[in-house]
Structure formats: structure tokens, C-alpha cells
Design a protein around this motif. Structure first.
Motif, PDB file in Angstrom:
ATOM      1  N   GLU A  92      -1.500  -1.168  74.647  1.00  0.00           N
ATOM      2  CA  GLU A  92      -1.719  -1.754  73.367  1.00  0.00           C
ATOM      3  C   GLU A  92      -0.647  -3.037  72.999  1.00  0.00           C
ATOM      4  O   GLU A  92       0.358  -3.213  73.414  1.00  0.00           O
ATOM      5  N   CYS A  94      -6.248  -3.264  73.536  1.00  0.00           N
ATOM      6  CA  CYS A  94      -5.895  -2.309  74.359  1.00  0.00           C
ATOM      7  C   CYS A  94      -6.363  -2.730  75.455  1.00  0.00           C
ATOM      8  O   CYS A  94      -7.692  -2.834  75.738  1.00  0.00           O
ATOM      9  N   TRP A 116      -9.590   4.631  68.992  1.00  0.00           N
ATOM     10  CA  TRP A 116      -8.177   4.368  68.472  1.00  0.00           C
ATOM     11  C   TRP A 116      -7.737   5.436  67.297  1.00  0.00           C
ATOM     12  O   TRP A 116      -8.612   6.089  66.689  1.00  0.00           O
ATOM     13  N   ARG A 142      -4.168   7.261  65.031  1.00  0.00           N
ATOM     14  CA  ARG A 142      -2.980   6.561  64.425  1.00  0.00           C
ATOM     15  C   ARG A 142      -2.068   7.709  64.028  1.00  0.00           C
ATOM     16  O   ARG A 142      -2.683   9.009  63.775  1.00  0.00           O
ATOM     17  N   ILE A 149     -14.007  -2.033  65.283  1.00  0.00           N
ATOM     18  CA  ILE A 149     -13.796  -1.716  66.689  1.00  0.00           C
ATOM     19  C   ILE A 149     -14.812  -2.352  67.421  1.00  0.00           C
ATOM     20  O   ILE A 149     -15.925  -2.542  67.132  1.00  0.00           O
ATOM     21  N   LEU A 184      -9.289  -3.595  67.822  1.00  0.00           N
ATOM     22  CA  LEU A 184      -9.404  -3.052  66.487  1.00  0.00           C
ATOM     23  C   LEU A 184      -9.109  -4.258  65.403  1.00  0.00           C
ATOM     24  O   LEU A 184      -7.849  -4.307  65.168  1.00  0.00           O
ATOM     25  N   TYR A 244      -0.377   3.052  66.293  1.00  0.00           N
ATOM     26  CA  TYR A 244      -1.807   3.043  66.689  1.00  0.00           C
ATOM     27  C   TYR A 244      -1.868   3.234  67.972  1.00  0.00           C
ATOM     28  O   TYR A 244      -1.102   2.370  68.947  1.00  0.00           O
ATOM     29  N   SER A 245      -2.726   4.138  68.540  1.00  0.00           N
ATOM     30  CA  SER A 245      -2.970   4.185  69.975  1.00  0.00           C
ATOM     31  C   SER A 245      -4.175   4.415  70.405  1.00  0.00           C
ATOM     32  O   SER A 245      -5.112   4.758  69.712  1.00  0.00           O
ATOM     33  N   CYS A 246      -4.529   3.557  71.666  1.00  0.00           N
ATOM     34  CA  CYS A 246      -5.783   3.602  72.255  1.00  0.00           C
ATOM     35  C   CYS A 246      -5.984   4.746  73.309  1.00  0.00           C
ATOM     36  O   CYS A 246      -5.017   5.206  73.737  1.00  0.00           O
TER      37      CYS A 246
END
Length: 124
Positions: free
Chosen positions: A6, A22, A36, A38, A70, A81, A94-96
């Protein structure tokens, strides 16, 4: 095996915008639904948005509907995002994530691969 990286996080004032990206490794990106998530300090990880394999379907948490979008570009192995009208409560890592599935799952347990995350901080 899929690796996700990311980028795009940072510090922004309330009302501002950020776009997270990402990038995925591998040649099967289009086979994965992407999400996504968080996680804020002291809180559980939560679903933010998801997109189907070809981008035809999307899903959003109620808290971000109308503010976040998205999208994905399978030719670039990238999911985005776009975050507008940011609020202090959007502050989180925030992670994908990638899910080998034909539908969008909101549960993090369904996802197979995760990125390390990017910090988003919204000041009031």
C-alpha cells in the motif's frame, strides 16, 4: 502467492482527500476480489470497501458511503481507495487484502493475503 504493497497514506486536515493505492505482485490479480480494511488504535479491524474481480461490483461500510470510492485497474495490478471529506474518525491504519472469491466478503477472515498497511491521520 500474492504480495500487496500500500501507499498514499499521510496526514490531512478534516475535509481533505487522500488516494490510497495497493499494488499486487503476481499474474492472477484479476482472480481476486479486493478489500480495504482499517484499524484504529484500541479498536478492531473493520471492513471499509470491497470490489469484485472485474470491478463490476463494489461494497462499502455505512460509515464511508458517499465519501470513499474503491476502484481497480487489473492491467496495473492495482486497487485504489479514493477518500474524500475525511473526518478525524477515519484515522487508522488502512490495509488492502486479496480474496480468491467471486463475491465481496466483509469479514477479514475470508481474505487470503494482506498488505502491511499505510497510516492515515485526519486532524480536526
Amino acid at each position: 502467492q500474492v504480495q500487496l504493497v500500500e501507499s498514499g497514506g499521510g496526514l490531512v486536515q478534516a475535509g481533505g482527500s487522500l488516494r490510497l493505492s495497493c499494488v499486487a505482485s503476481g499474474r492472477t490479480f484479476s482472480g481476486y476480489a479486493m478489500g480495504w480494511f482499517r484499524q484504529a488504535p484500541g479498536k478492531e479491524r473493520e471492513f471499509v470497501a470491497g470490489i469484485s474481480r472485474r470491478g463490476g461490483d463494489t461494497s462499502y461500510a455505512d460509515s464511508v458511503k458517499g465519501r470513499f470510492t474503491i476502484s481497480r485497474d487489473n492491467a496495473k495490478n492495482t486497487v485504489y481507495l479514493q477518500m474524500n471529506s475525511l473526518k478525524p474518525e477515519d484515522t487508522a491504519v488502512y490495509s488492502c487484502a486479496a480474496d480468491w472469491a467471486a463475491v465481496i466478503h466483509v469479514s477479514s477472515e475470508q481474505y487470503d493475503y494482506w498488505g502491511q498497511g499505510t497510516q492515515v491521520t485526519v486532524s480536526s
